[in-house]
Design an enzyme around this catalytic site. Structure first.
Site, PDB file in Angstrom:
ATOM      1  N   HIS A  87       0.842  -1.205   0.000  1.00 40.62           N
ATOM      2  CA  HIS A  87       0.000   0.000   0.000  1.00 40.62           C
ATOM      3  C   HIS A  87       0.872   1.248   0.000  1.00 40.62           C
ATOM      4  CE1 HIS A  87       0.441   1.024   4.363  1.00 40.62           C
ATOM      5  NE2 HIS A  87       0.500  -0.280   4.537  1.00 40.62           N
ATOM      6  N   ASP A  89      -0.320   4.470   0.785  1.00 40.27           N
ATOM      7  CA  ASP A  89      -0.697   5.492   1.761  1.00 40.27           C
ATOM      8  C   ASP A  89       0.086   5.273   3.052  1.00 40.27           C
ATOM      9  OD1 ASP A  89      -2.307   3.085   2.122  1.00 40.27           O
ATOM     10  OD2 ASP A  89      -3.288   4.182   3.738  1.00 40.27           O
ATOM     11  N   ASP A 120       6.536   1.468   6.434  1.00 42.13           N
ATOM     12  CA  ASP A 120       5.134   1.045   6.310  1.00 42.13           C
ATOM     13  C   ASP A 120       4.404   1.981   5.352  1.00 42.13           C
ATOM     14  OD1 ASP A 120       2.623  -0.047   6.746  1.00 42.13           O
ATOM     15  OD2 ASP A 120       2.315   0.981   8.649  1.00 42.13           O
ATOM     16  N   GLU A 151      -5.008   1.847   2.934  1.00 44.46           N
ATOM     17  CA  GLU A 151      -4.965   0.735   3.874  1.00 44.46           C
ATOM     18  C   GLU A 151      -5.007   1.215   5.313  1.00 44.46           C
ATOM     19  OE1 GLU A 151      -3.154  -2.223   6.593  1.00 44.46           O
ATOM     20  OE2 GLU A 151      -2.419  -0.222   6.099  1.00 44.46           O
ATOM     21  N   GLU A 152      -4.299   2.295   5.608  1.00 47.77           N
ATOM     22  CA  GLU A 152      -4.154   2.718   6.996  1.00 47.77           C
ATOM     23  C   GLU A 152      -5.480   3.167   7.603  1.00 47.77           C
ATOM     24  OE1 GLU A 152      -1.673   2.099   8.650  1.00 47.77           O
ATOM     25  OE2 GLU A 152       0.127   2.148   7.414  1.00 47.77           O
ATOM     26  N   HIS A 415       4.465   3.495  12.731  1.00 47.56           N
ATOM     27  CA  HIS A 415       3.375   4.352  13.222  1.00 47.56           C
ATOM     28  C   HIS A 415       3.838   5.338  14.293  1.00 47.56           C
ATOM     29  CE1 HIS A 415      -0.274   1.727  11.820  1.00 47.56           C
ATOM     30  NE2 HIS A 415       0.722   1.691  10.956  1.00 47.56           N
TER      31      HIS A 415
END
Length: 450
Positions: A87, A89, A120, A151-152, A415
């Site tokens: 992904h 995003d 990520d 996705e996030e 994150h």
């Protein structure tokens, strides 16, 4: 030229493209501009075309960033097809004061680069591109490439694959949104815990009342809520909700010192719960109070609290039914009457865990490939996080083996502020994925001639 040497010649270009991609603030959360997400999409299409991919499509779903769906035809009828997922995003940067450099300015760190989303999941997208370049656009298998852009936050794409299974038909999938337990240790993720949310609230009075005049008899909503929340764990910190599945963990796990460092546990503060860390983190449940509504300390009045509310996040065993797990937590809370006061419990979102099958030809090929990529024996872990699309893909193509590995590592500040990726992990992941395609193709050739 062997595979490792071939990848070495590509690393400068891959690193440059990783910087270009990571410099785009492609946050797909509400309130953020959509243009950077589209820029990341367009750059990836450009890079895929440059790597020799001719068939590139765009899937547009309501309220969802565009999904790149590309494919490379198999070189021969007997060759298998592998789906590569990632992904583009990223998470919001959070408090930028906590970053050592601007979140969307890729900045050198020892052995790698720092930026939001670089691990990520943008490094893993570059892994896919590196594999295509290593094979000059002609891999030994057919490829289906799926790169999503939301996705996030979650989107309509999570549930889409079962409605269009032909688009995702394949023999195996590489879900490149994971990584290693520690740098240099090749790791397959063999389980994802499920996740659920529950809100519990208490209302006892029409409005606050003077604590001197009414405290001691007037029902305090916050005290009732705290008493209820305290029943969710036993004296050791283990989850005390009956029926939530917990099993011993037989794979690899962190040392306690590693985990304390990763979690930022302060000196002298013990970890909670009993059993192995793998059991507590991956094959058993966790209940976390992620939010609470109550008067703030700095502006608190001397009054009995009339209303309080808490939001709970439940993580549960990969194979436990998500509605059952959430229902067990709700039943536990609804059965309580702290000081005789009833609770109002509301179910929130819930999502299943996932446990891929192991032992098949793709799994065996992956073990060989991981050894080649990292020069070490593979480890096996699970994850407390979730990848919403995985269950949708599994439902769309139930016969496909699903492999979860990539260029991240558990120390990359996923994150969190100062997210980073190591060049050594990126290089090894490209070698491993390319080797997996080679080994998996050879397995199918051997099977077709047997």
């Amino acid at each position: 030229m062997d595979l490792g040497s071939r990848v070495d010649t590509l690393m400068d270009g891959l690193t440059a493209d990783l910087k270009r991609l990571t410099a785009i603030p492609s946050v797909a959360f509400p309130g953020y501009p959509a243009e950077p997400v589209r820029q990341a999409h367009d750059l990836l299409v450009e890079l895929l075309r440059g790597a020799g991919v001719e068939r590139i499509d765009r899937l547009d779903l309501p309220g969802t960033a565009p999904v790149i769906v590309a494919d490379v035809p198999p070189p021969a009828p007997e060759a298998p097809t592998v789906l590569l997922y990632g992904h583009y995003d990223v998470q919001p940067p959070g408090d930028e004061d906590l970053w050592l450099s601007p979140p969307f300015e890729p900045t050198p760190v020892e052995g790698g680069l720092r930026a939001r989303g670089i691990a990520d999941d943008k490094a893993n997208l570059i892994v896919h591109l590196g594999v295509l370049r290593a094979y000059e656009g002609r891999p030994p298998v057919g490829l289906k490439i799926v790169l999503e852009g939301q996705e996030e936050y979650g989107s309509a794409f999570d549930d889409y694959p079962p409605t269009d299974p032909g688009r995702f038909a394949c023999d195996a999938m590489v879900i490149a949104d994971m990584g290693n337990l520690r740098p240099g240790s090749p790791t397959l993720t063999t389980g994802l815990r499920g996740a659920s949310e529950v809100v519990v609230e208490v209302r006892t009075l029409d409005e606050p009342r003077h604590s001197g005049e009414f405290g001691g008899a007037a029902p305090d909503a916050l005290l009732a809520l705290l008493r209820a929340l305290a029943t969710l764990h036993d004296v050791h910190g283990d989850v005390a909700v009956e029926g939530l599945r917990r099993e011993e963990w037989s794979g690899t796990t962190y040392t306690e010192e590693e985990f304390r460092t990763l979690a930022g546990v302060r000196e002298g503060v013990p970890l909670i719960g009993t059993g192995s860390l793998g059991e507590r983190l991956w094959s058993g449940p966790a209940v976390t109070v992620v939010g609470i509504d109550a008067p703030g300390v700095d502006h608190a009045a001397s009054a009995v609290v009339p209303y309080a509310r808490a939001k709970l996040n439940l993580r549960f065993h990969p194979e436990q039914d998500p509605r059952q797990a959430q229902g067990l937590l709700i039943t536990h809370l609804e059965s309580l009457r702290p000081f005789g006061i009833p609770l109002t419990v509301t179910a929130g979102d819930t999502g299943p865990g996932f446990e891929p099958a192991t032992g098949g030809p793709a799994y065996r090929a992956a073990l060989t490939a991981l050894r080649e990529g990292w020069g070490a024996e593979p480890a096996f872990v699970a994850s407390g996080g979730s990848i919403p699309l995985v269950n949708g893909l599994a439902a769309a193509v139930p016969g496909a083996e699903i492999l979860l590995f990539g260029a991240q590592d558990s120390m990359c500040n996923l994150h969190a502020p100062n997210e980073r990726v190591l060049f050594s992990e990126l290089r090894s992941a490209v070698i491993a994925e390319a080797a997996f395609l080679r080994e998996y193709a050879a397995t199918h050739r051997a099977g077709s001639t047997a």
